[in-house]
Design an enzyme around this catalytic site. Structure first.
Site, PDB file in Angstrom:
ATOM      1  N   ASP A  49      -4.230  -4.779   6.211  1.00  0.00           N
ATOM      2  CA  ASP A  49      -4.603  -5.677   5.125  1.00  0.00           C
ATOM      3  C   ASP A  49      -3.477  -6.679   4.870  1.00  0.00           C
ATOM      4  O   ASP A  49      -2.314  -6.299   4.743  1.00  0.00           O
ATOM      5  CB  ASP A  49      -4.887  -4.866   3.855  1.00  0.00           C
ATOM      6  N   SER A  66       0.859  -1.187   0.000  1.00  0.00           N
ATOM      7  CA  SER A  66       0.000   0.000   0.000  1.00  0.00           C
ATOM      8  C   SER A  66       0.893   1.235   0.000  1.00  0.00           C
ATOM      9  O   SER A  66       1.709   1.395  -0.905  1.00  0.00           O
ATOM     10  CB  SER A  66      -0.946  -0.026   1.205  1.00  0.00           C
ATOM     11  N   HIS A  77      -2.630  -1.255  -3.247  1.00  0.00           N
ATOM     12  CA  HIS A  77      -3.790  -0.393  -3.036  1.00  0.00           C
ATOM     13  C   HIS A  77      -3.692   0.839  -3.936  1.00  0.00           C
ATOM     14  O   HIS A  77      -2.901   1.748  -3.676  1.00  0.00           O
ATOM     15  CB  HIS A  77      -3.869   0.055  -1.577  1.00  0.00           C
TER      16      HIS A  77
END
Length: 360
Positions: free
Chosen positions: A301, A177, A204
């Site tokens: 995540d 991310s 992401h």
């Protein structure tokens, strides 16, 4: 007669997290916002209240960093209570949360003039989707930027467990991310030879960035790069990139061939694409032949999916704290005791290649 009772929460606090008080007369709103914040390690909902009077009573005896305050409340309105809330605790930040207090409106201007730190528009009933969730967190993170970074960078570390690989590597999943694109460049620089397995990648990014991101990857590596589509048959030494509007998952089809299955459903934490569903599907399809790499990124995540991979006999490598822009995702995996190694991205591919041959 309606009795405005406070609703208590008993969430385990993370040291340094932003202590948050939610003040809203809707139990649905309070519950949804609490769920959103509890998915973020930098925030801790310490209390919920359905009236300004009860909120002020709580503030008289408890330290709070953030108040999410609805304008329309039974009894004293949020706007009328705002000066008293700010007076109750000098350092508290108040974010106005209301469906009738749009940015630029008279009520918004008045709230900001009274000392509110920000205005967040509350969607209509049943519209608390990913867009609101991410927007809320983004706004709050700007208010507590240094605090959030500090919390995400100090997740507890469980020493990596160097369990032997049970099977040769069959598929490698990579999740990233914040700061991930730079880390990926370093990761692929460390790839000295083809690995002979497919690589799944979830970064992401919004859907509109996916094609450009794939083009960047092509310049980073000699491996084939493809934005994943449902039905793609997984081929070795090919990087399959999760599109911005779907989770990249895999399933075993006819004749045992493994293929891509895109899933548009957001994860419980609101991520799309998500690393968790990618890892979970790898664990189901490849078992002990699955391995995951978790790079820099905000949030957690990848931790749930990493647990699935480890439970299936696979293994996880995570980026170390010193080289991470944000040690949220890798720190969460490390804190859960799921890693077999922590290291800088440029070291990872050599490690993965060597470990991936151990089970042969």
């Amino acid at each position: 007669m309606t009795v405005n009772m406070p609703i208590m929460t008993n969430i385990r606090r993370q040291q340094g997290a932003v202590r948050t008080l939610i003040v809203d007369d809707s139990v649905v709103v309070r519950t949804v916002i609490e769920r959103i914040l509890n998915n973020e390690p930098a925030y801790s909902v310490v209390h919920k209240s359905n009236s300004a009077e009860l909120a002020l009573g709580y503030l008289a005896d408890h330290a709070v960093d953030l108040v999410l305050l609805d304008i329309e409340l039974p009894g004293q309105s949020g706007l009328a209570a705002l000066p008293a809330i700010l007076k109750a605790q000098a350092d508290v930040k108040v974010a106005i949360l209301s469906g009738k207090c749009e940015e630029g409106s008279a009520a918004a201007v008045e709230a900001l003039a009274l000392g509110a730190s920000d205005i967040v528009s509350k969607p209509g009933s049943g519209s608390f989707g990913y867009q609101f969730s991410q927007g809320l967190i983004d706004r709050l993170n700007r208010l507590f930027d240094q605090r959030v970074m500090a919390v995400l960078s100090t997740a507890p570390v469980v020493p990596p467990v160097a369990r032997p690989a049970l099977q040769p590597l069959a598929c490698l999943g990579i999740g990233a991310s914040t700061g991930g694109i730079h880390a990926l460049g370093q990761l692929f620089e460390g790839l000295s030879a083809p690995m002979g397995v497919p690589l799944l990648l979830t970064q992401h990014l919004p859907a509109s960035f996916t094609v450009y991101f794939a083009q960047q990857l092509m310049r980073m590596t000699s491996l084939r790069v493809k934005v994943a589509e449902t039905g793609d048959i997984l081929l070795p030494d090919t990087i399959y990139v999760a599109p911005g509007d779907a989770n990249l998952q895999v399933r075993r089809g006819l004749h045992g061939r493994v293929m891509v299955q895109l899933n548009p459903e957001r994860t419980p934490a609101g991520n799309l694409p998500g690393v968790d569903p990618m890892f979970a599907s790898m664990a189901e399809v490849y078992g002990a032949g699955a391995a995951g790499v978790v790079l820099t990124g905000m949030g957690r995540d990848g931790t749930v999916g990493a647990r699935d991979i480890v439970a299936a006999g696979g293994w996880i490598v995570a980026q170390d704290e010193a080289s991470s822009v944000v040690w949220g995702m890798p720190g969460s995996v490390a804190g859960a005791g799921l890693t077999c190694a922590l290291m800088e991205p440029h070291q990872m591919m050599d490690f993965v290649a060597r470990r991936g041959r151990v089970g042969a």
